[in-house]
Design a protein around this motif. Structure first.
Motif, PDB file in Angstrom:
ATOM      1  N   GLU A  49       0.833  -1.199   0.000  1.00 51.86           N
ATOM      2  CA  GLU A  49       0.000   0.000   0.000  1.00 51.86           C
ATOM      3  C   GLU A  49       0.868   1.249   0.000  1.00 51.86           C
ATOM      4  O   GLU A  49       1.867   1.312   0.709  1.00 51.86           O
ATOM      5  CB  GLU A  49      -0.904   0.029   1.230  1.00 51.86           C
ATOM      6  N   GLU A  52      -1.454   6.322  -2.716  1.00 48.30           N
ATOM      7  CA  GLU A  52      -2.303   6.387  -3.907  1.00 48.30           C
ATOM      8  C   GLU A  52      -2.743   5.038  -4.453  1.00 48.30           C
ATOM      9  O   GLU A  52      -3.670   4.975  -5.255  1.00 48.30           O
ATOM     10  CB  GLU A  52      -1.553   7.163  -4.988  1.00 48.30           C
ATOM     11  N   HIS A  53      -2.091   3.932  -4.047  1.00 52.71           N
ATOM     12  CA  HIS A  53      -2.372   2.629  -4.660  1.00 52.71           C
ATOM     13  C   HIS A  53      -2.309   1.512  -3.630  1.00 52.71           C
ATOM     14  O   HIS A  53      -1.683   1.654  -2.581  1.00 52.71           O
ATOM     15  CB  HIS A  53      -1.349   2.314  -5.760  1.00 52.71           C
ATOM     16  N   TRP A  55      -1.788  -2.928  -4.024  1.00 52.50           N
ATOM     17  CA  TRP A  55      -1.633  -4.090  -4.902  1.00 52.50           C
ATOM     18  C   TRP A  55      -1.484  -5.348  -4.067  1.00 52.50           C
ATOM     19  O   TRP A  55      -1.082  -5.292  -2.909  1.00 52.50           O
ATOM     20  CB  TRP A  55      -0.361  -3.989  -5.759  1.00 52.50           C
ATOM     21  N   ARG A  71      -4.300  -5.334  -8.638  1.00 49.22           N
ATOM     22  CA  ARG A  71      -4.875  -4.377  -7.689  1.00 49.22           C
ATOM     23  C   ARG A  71      -5.420  -5.188  -6.530  1.00 49.22           C
ATOM     24  O   ARG A  71      -5.924  -6.294  -6.733  1.00 49.22           O
ATOM     25  CB  ARG A  71      -5.995  -3.579  -8.334  1.00 49.22           C
TER      26      ARG A  71
END
Length: 180
Positions: A49, A52-53, A55, A71
């Motif tokens: 983490e 912004e993202h 996965w 994701r």
């Protein structure tokens, strides 16, 4: 959690806060920029983490090993990492066509880097910690150095977290081989 791009002028470190835990933090001082958490004590599934993202990374296959990038909580591969037989290098293919090389950049495999298609370093992981404490001897830690080209890449967050994931797996695999 702060965006990684906000750390352009400060040193970044991946640290393992607790020796036996498979959770890692990318930080500088008190500021946290990313996390990587393995979902079990022995498996390869991990969640990365950033601000912004998010996965999931998972190593799959025995004779044809690879790492899938998705994701978080989705089933579509966004990228695929395929190691060479040594485990210390391989190729990352991102959907959309971009390709990066991952490799150890010194003989002792204490420095790893993602390279662009021309062979230039984008970011480098160097073993070590911000503070040299005795308790850090049994932890996986590294300093992260991002080159000027790396700060401009849209895949920066992915490369920072996936590189750390690959490095942790490499250390675990070499420790297991030495123990055998």
């Amino acid at each position: 959690m702060e965006p990684i791009r906000n750390a352009q002028t400060i040193p970044l470190y991946w640290v393992q806060p607790k020796t036996m835990a498979r959770t890692y933090l990318l930080h500088s001082g008190e500021t946290e920029y990313a996390t990587l958490s393995f979902q079990s004590a022995f498996g390869s599934l991990a969640i990365a983490e950033t601000a912004e993202h998010a996965w999931s990374f998972k190593r799959m296959g025995f004779f044809n090993p690879r790492v899938t990038v998705r994701r978080a909580n989705e089933e579509i591969d966004l990228a695929l990492y395929q190691p060479r037989w040594t485990g210390s290098e391989g190729t990352l293919s991102i959907s959309g066509g971009r390709i990066f090389q991952w490799k150890a950049t010194n003989f002792w495999a204490t420095k790893f880097a993602f390279l662009d298609s021309a062979g230039g370093a984008i970011l480098t992981f160097k073993e070590g910690s911000q503070e040299g404490r005795f308790s850090d001897l049994f932890k996986t830690q590294a300093r992260l150095e991002i080159e000027s080209l790396g700060w401009q890449l849209p895949e920066l967050d992915l490369l920072v977290t996936l590189g750390w994931y690959l490095l942790v797996l490499y250390h675990e695999d070499t420790a297991a081989a030495a123990a055998a």
